[in-house]
Design an enzyme around this catalytic site. Structure first.
Site, PDB file in Angstrom:
ATOM      1  N   HIS A  11       0.832  -1.202   0.000  1.00  0.00           N
ATOM      2  CA  HIS A  11       0.000   0.000   0.000  1.00  0.00           C
ATOM      3  C   HIS A  11       0.866   1.251   0.000  1.00  0.00           C
ATOM      4  O   HIS A  11       2.065   1.192   0.216  1.00  0.00           O
ATOM      5  CB  HIS A  11      -0.976   0.007   1.184  1.00  0.00           C
ATOM      6  CG  HIS A  11      -0.345   0.277   2.509  1.00  0.00           C
ATOM      7  ND1 HIS A  11       0.158  -0.718   3.318  1.00  0.00           N
ATOM      8  CD2 HIS A  11      -0.137   1.436   3.176  1.00  0.00           C
ATOM      9  CE1 HIS A  11       0.655  -0.186   4.424  1.00  0.00           C
ATOM     10  NE2 HIS A  11       0.485   1.126   4.362  1.00  0.00           N
ATOM     11  N   GLU A  31      -0.581  10.474 -11.292  1.00  0.00           N
ATOM     12  CA  GLU A  31      -0.271  10.370 -12.715  1.00  0.00           C
ATOM     13  C   GLU A  31      -1.196   9.361 -13.369  1.00  0.00           C
ATOM     14  O   GLU A  31      -1.406   8.270 -12.832  1.00  0.00           O
ATOM     15  CB  GLU A  31       1.183   9.914 -12.886  1.00  0.00           C
ATOM     16  CG  GLU A  31       1.606   9.782 -14.326  1.00  0.00           C
ATOM     17  CD  GLU A  31       3.054   9.333 -14.481  1.00  0.00           C
ATOM     18  OE1 GLU A  31       3.486   9.208 -15.630  1.00  0.00           O
ATOM     19  OE2 GLU A  31       3.734   9.103 -13.454  1.00  0.00           O
TER      20      GLU A  31
END
Length: 122
Positions: free
Chosen positions: A6, A116
């Site tokens: 994570h 992104e």
């Protein structure tokens, strides 16, 4: 051997951030942890396809905006339909930078974190 598990973003408004990540990227909560004294809440978001999680952490005693420096760090997500994703993010008004020559763009979440968006590599 290590594998990715994570990545964490600290957020000022947990519910606003959960709603943004759901609308912009289709991420949904998969687990939640709360301190017994109410000092923090953590929500892990998933994409429903991979085991990778985005951890959103809210801290009660951190009311000021987070200092994100120059936003030189970011999390990248691959879009199955890049054009549709771009159109959606443009409509949401969250595109903060585009680099057409590289075929990528960035969106900004409610706390200013950059994400992104890259096209699917088929």
């Amino acid at each position: 051997m290590f594998t990715f598990n994570h990545y964490n973003f600290n957020v000022a408004d947990l519910e606003k951030s959960i709603a943004f990540y759901n609308e912009a990227l289709g991420l949904t909560p998969v687990s939640r942890k709360e301190a017994s004294d109410g000092s923090f809440q953590i929500v892990f978001l998933g994409d429903g396809k991979t085991d990778f999680r985005l951890e959103l952490t809210w801290l009660r005693d951190h009311p000021q905006p987070y200092d994100l420096g120059e936003c030189e760090f970011h999390l990248a997500l691959q879009a199955e339909d890049y054009e549709a994703a771009h159109a959606k993010h443009e409509k949401m008004g969250c595109i903060c930078f585009e680099n057409p020559s590289m075929g990528i763009y960035f969106i900004s979440d409610p706390d200013g974190y950059w994400l992104e968006i890259i096209p699917s590599r088929k």
